[in-house]
Write an enzyme that holds these catalytic residues in place. Structure first.
Site, PDB file in Angstrom:
ATOM      1  N   ASN A 106      -6.384  -2.664   1.261  1.00  0.00           N
ATOM      2  CA  ASN A 106      -5.955  -4.052   1.425  1.00  0.00           C
ATOM      3  C   ASN A 106      -7.191  -4.910   1.682  1.00  0.00           C
ATOM      4  OD1 ASN A 106      -4.842  -6.480   2.141  1.00  0.00           O
ATOM      5  ND2 ASN A 106      -3.415  -5.649   3.640  1.00  0.00           N
ATOM      6  N   ARG A 133       0.821  -1.220   0.000  1.00  0.00           N
ATOM      7  CA  ARG A 133       0.000   0.000   0.000  1.00  0.00           C
ATOM      8  C   ARG A 133       0.857   1.274   0.000  1.00  0.00           C
ATOM      9  NH1 ARG A 133      -3.744  -1.132   4.940  1.00  0.00           N
ATOM     10  NH2 ARG A 133      -1.849  -2.241   5.551  1.00  0.00           N
TER      11      ARG A 133
END
EC number: 6.2.-.-
Length: 739
Positions: free
Chosen positions: A37, A19
């Site tokens: 996520n 991320r």
């Protein structure tokens, strides 16, 4: 050209800094949107004129990620005008968490930067390094689902965690000496030793010859300098077993030959123990009395700090466990179990959720698959059923197949031991939870008395799953040919023990066909094991079982056997009372080792064969005549004749030459049967598996014979050649049989 889209990236995208990596690329390409996520995938909503360049960049992933697929859909919703990271949610469970990896060079620099925030901090890490599997309790991988949850970030760490410019942006393990796990030195009673620098004092104590238990990321090591190695071995009851060392690269280069491939392995993110050939076979006998030595580089911040303060060039680093038992992970248990041989404990207060031993590699082949290499995820199509492979009994692990992927756990150990059996159950629960497994099939070894088999049958009562028994050596072959499991193959399985279809102990087998119908077409001669397992502990019994002759009795008497012992052994073999039959390659090597006086009693797993290889390392092999015959439709290689040839040559040849010749001709004989089987069946692939294949001369001789016969040689470098591949092979055969 697209200027927006929803990008779905599937694979190992948790615990790898994915991320923050996406965020950095969004800033780089002036992209707005968000990233989230979702367990086994990340979902990116992206808007911007540089969308295609951004897509290309994020599709490459981070150093620790593994991308399975990248899909672009039409994005819904409005352009938010900025880019941000959304809170995670569980989503699907096909990706998994990566293994623990070694500290990166940037974090090492941080530890030794004068005046820096991380100076001398033992648990320094970032998105590119450090613990993953050992600290995670659930997914998605966020701090609150790891054992770092007990250590709230200080203001400075939080700033780095939230900063897109930081290497620790969204690094779940971020911590410093102000807010992170602490390090402590305890005496043997478990009382804390007052000191401002526990690592410095521990290094000083090690230099003075003390034995120190060191708690790492996956469990405890027992450590000492070389002069204390004999004392440590005596205390552990492992007087003959080689110990691994940790040292800096310069020291390792002084001790052993390091090939370019070995250098890459030593310095890889996995940082395993690498078994290397000594420059002087007789050197460092208290560490290893063989021609090889297991070496690893420091792989945590704690290790690097310790070596920066240590005067000695190397440390013994052996796992804190009895042979076959799980590694000790908790401080109170370490003090309770290890205080009889450990003087001090260098420990920390971060809970180890999942224990993980050191991995071991030799010549690129994995011997023990654990830290760095496992848990391992392998893409393979075995159908729609969810399968658990419970593994063998020795050197066990487990595998779970689900939705196109097989997940194999780190090394578990010998499940004959009750603590290890409990650890097996814990591992099934942990990996099962992380993968969301709901079992349709539980595959197990064919041996009904294996505790892993009994465990599988108990699980079926709880889950309602179907059990599938998989013969041990066929599982070996299945693991070796996993990349093309539907193609016919001739398989060579060479190991110590595995129950065969006929109720006898197999271990030197040639199979032919497809995995769902592997026929045994050739094997080593069945020989007697007087006393069963007793013959594995005392290989001279194995020697007499193969050659129950007067000259063998005379040899045993010359070595101190009493006449009563000889008479009992003779009657046992004559009446076949408590005598097992085996075609095991390992037992034949044991007998040769006993014949040459190299190893008369096994004190650790594989010792006679390992010492035979070590003795033969300086020898020159000669070609011997080989004998074959046919029985019950199988071609059989006479190992009794091979032992007799070795016996005949003991008076006229050097031990190293006989040892090398025995290994070489055993390999020639096995390879010949495999080549003939391949030619008869019109099969062009020959696979080799089994623990004996770690033997360099044995493996390379078979490889040369196969390739010189214009056949393709297959050997597994992704999974262990020994029993650490069995649970994976069980899943393959069970899955293919149900497709």
């Amino acid at each position: 050209m697209r200027n927006s889209g929803q990008i779905i990236i599937k694979g190992i995208v948790q615990g790898v800094g994915f991320r923050p990596f996406v965020y950095s690329q969004a800033i780089r390409f002036n992209i707005s949107g968000n990233v989230k996520n979702l367990g086994s995938e990340v979902r990116i909503n992206a808007f911007g004129d540089n969308f295609e360049d951004f897509l290309c960049a994020v599709s490459k992933g981070t150093p620790l990620s593994k991308i399975d697929s990248v899909t672009v859909l039409e994005v819904t919703g409005n352009n938010p005008g900025t880019f941000y990271i959304e809170k995670s949610s569980r989503g699907e469970l096909t990706g998994f968490i990566p293994p623990d990896v070694a500290i990166c060079d940037d974090c090492i620099s941080d530890i030794f930067q004068k005046g820096g925030r991380y100076e001398n901090y033992w648990a320094t890490s970032c998105v590119n390094c450090g613990p993953r599997y050992s600290i995670i309790s659930d997914i998605p991988y966020d701090r609150e689902r790891t054992t770092m949850d007990k250590f709230p970030m200080c203001k400075e760490c939080l700033l780095e965690y939230e900063s897109p410019k930081s290497r620790r942006h969204h690094a779940q393990t971020i911590a410093c000496s102000s807010c992170g796990p602490g390090i402590f030195l305890l005496d043997k009673k478990g009382e804390q030793v007052c000191t401002d620098d526990p690592v410095k004092l521990a290094a000083s104590l090690l230099d003075k010859g003390h034995i120190v238990a060191i708690r790492g990321i996956g469990g405890f090591h027992i450590s000492c300098i070389e002069s204390s190695a004999g004392k440590l071995k005596e205390c552990l009851g492992r007087t003959e077993q080689p110990l691994a060392i940790m040292a800096k690269e310069t020291a390792i280069n002084n001790i052993a030959y390091v090939t370019p491939e070995d250098k890459v392995t030593l310095n890889s993110p996995e940082h395993p123990i690498v078994v290397l050939n000594k420059k002087d076979h007789g050197s460092h006998p208290d560490i290893s009395n063989m021609n090889t030595i297991g070496c690893m580089l420091p792989y945590t911040g704690l290790h690097h700090l310790l070596f920066s303060k240590l005067k000695n060039p190397l440390l013994i680093m052996t796992s804190a466990n009895a042979p076959g038992n799980p590694m000790v992970t908790e401080t109170d248990m370490a003090v309770l179990k290890l205080n009889n041989c450990v003087d001090y404990f260098l420990t920390h207060n971060r809970f180890i959720q999942n224990r993980c031993d050191d991995s071991v590699v030799r010549e690129g082949y994995i011997i023990r698959m654990s830290r760095g290499y496992a848990p391992k995820r392998k893409e393979i199509d075995l159908g729609n059923l969810c399968i658990l492979g419970t593994g063998p009994e020795l050197n066990s692990n487990i595998s779970i197949y689900k939705s196109g992927f097989c997940y194999t756990s780190p090394h578990v150990g010998n499940v004959r031991n009750p603590p290890t059996l409990r650890y097996l159950a814990e591992t099934v629960e942990n990996i099962g939870s992380l993968t969301g497994a709901n079992y349709d099939i539980i595959a197990h070894d064919m041996h009904p008395q294996f505790l892993s088999t009994k465990f599988a049958k108990e699980m079926t009562k709880e889950t309602g799953a179907e059990t599938v028994a998989v013969q041990h050596h066929r599982a070996h072959i299945a693991a070796a040919v996993a990349d093309k499991p539907d193609e016919p193959v001739v398989g060579i399985a060479t190991d110590g023990v595995g129950l065969g279809d006929d109720g006898k102990i197999w271990g030197g087998e040639i199979f032919s066909g497809v995995l769902t119908d592997l026929r045994r077409v050739a094997h080593l001669e069945n020989v007697m094991m007087p006393g069963g397992d007793l013959a594995t502990k005392f290989p001279e019994r194995m020697l007499y079982g193969i050659m129950p002759e007067e000259r063998v009795k005379d040899l045993l008497i010359s070595r101190g056997w009493g006449q009563m012992e000889i008479n009992l052994l003779e009657k046992q073999v004559e009446k076949k009372f408590n005598v097992a039959e085996t075609s095991s390659t390992g037992r034949i090597l044991d007998a040769a080792s006993a014949l040459l006086g190299i190893c008369r009693e096994k004190t650790f797993d594989g010792e006679p064969a390992m010492k035979l290889e070590s003795a033969g390392a300086s020898g020159k092999p000669d070609k011997w005549d080989l004998t074959y015959y046919k029985k019950d439709g199988c071609r059989i290689f006479s190992t009794k004749d091979l032992i007799q040839t070795a016996f005949d040559k003991t008076d006229s040849s050097k031990i190293p030459d006989i040892a090398a010749s025995f290994e070489y001709n055993l390999a020639r004989g096995i390879a010949k049967m495999a080549v003939d089987a391949a030619n008869e069946a019109g099969i062009h692939k020959v696979a080799l598996s089994g623990g004996v294949a770690y033997n360099h001369l044995f493996r390379e001789t078979i490889k040369e014979e196969i390739i010189s016969s214009d056949l393709e040689f297959i050997i597994n470098s992704d999974y262990p050649l020994g029993d650490g591949c069995i649970s994976f092979g069980q899943c393959i055969i069970a899955g293919m049989s149900k497709r």
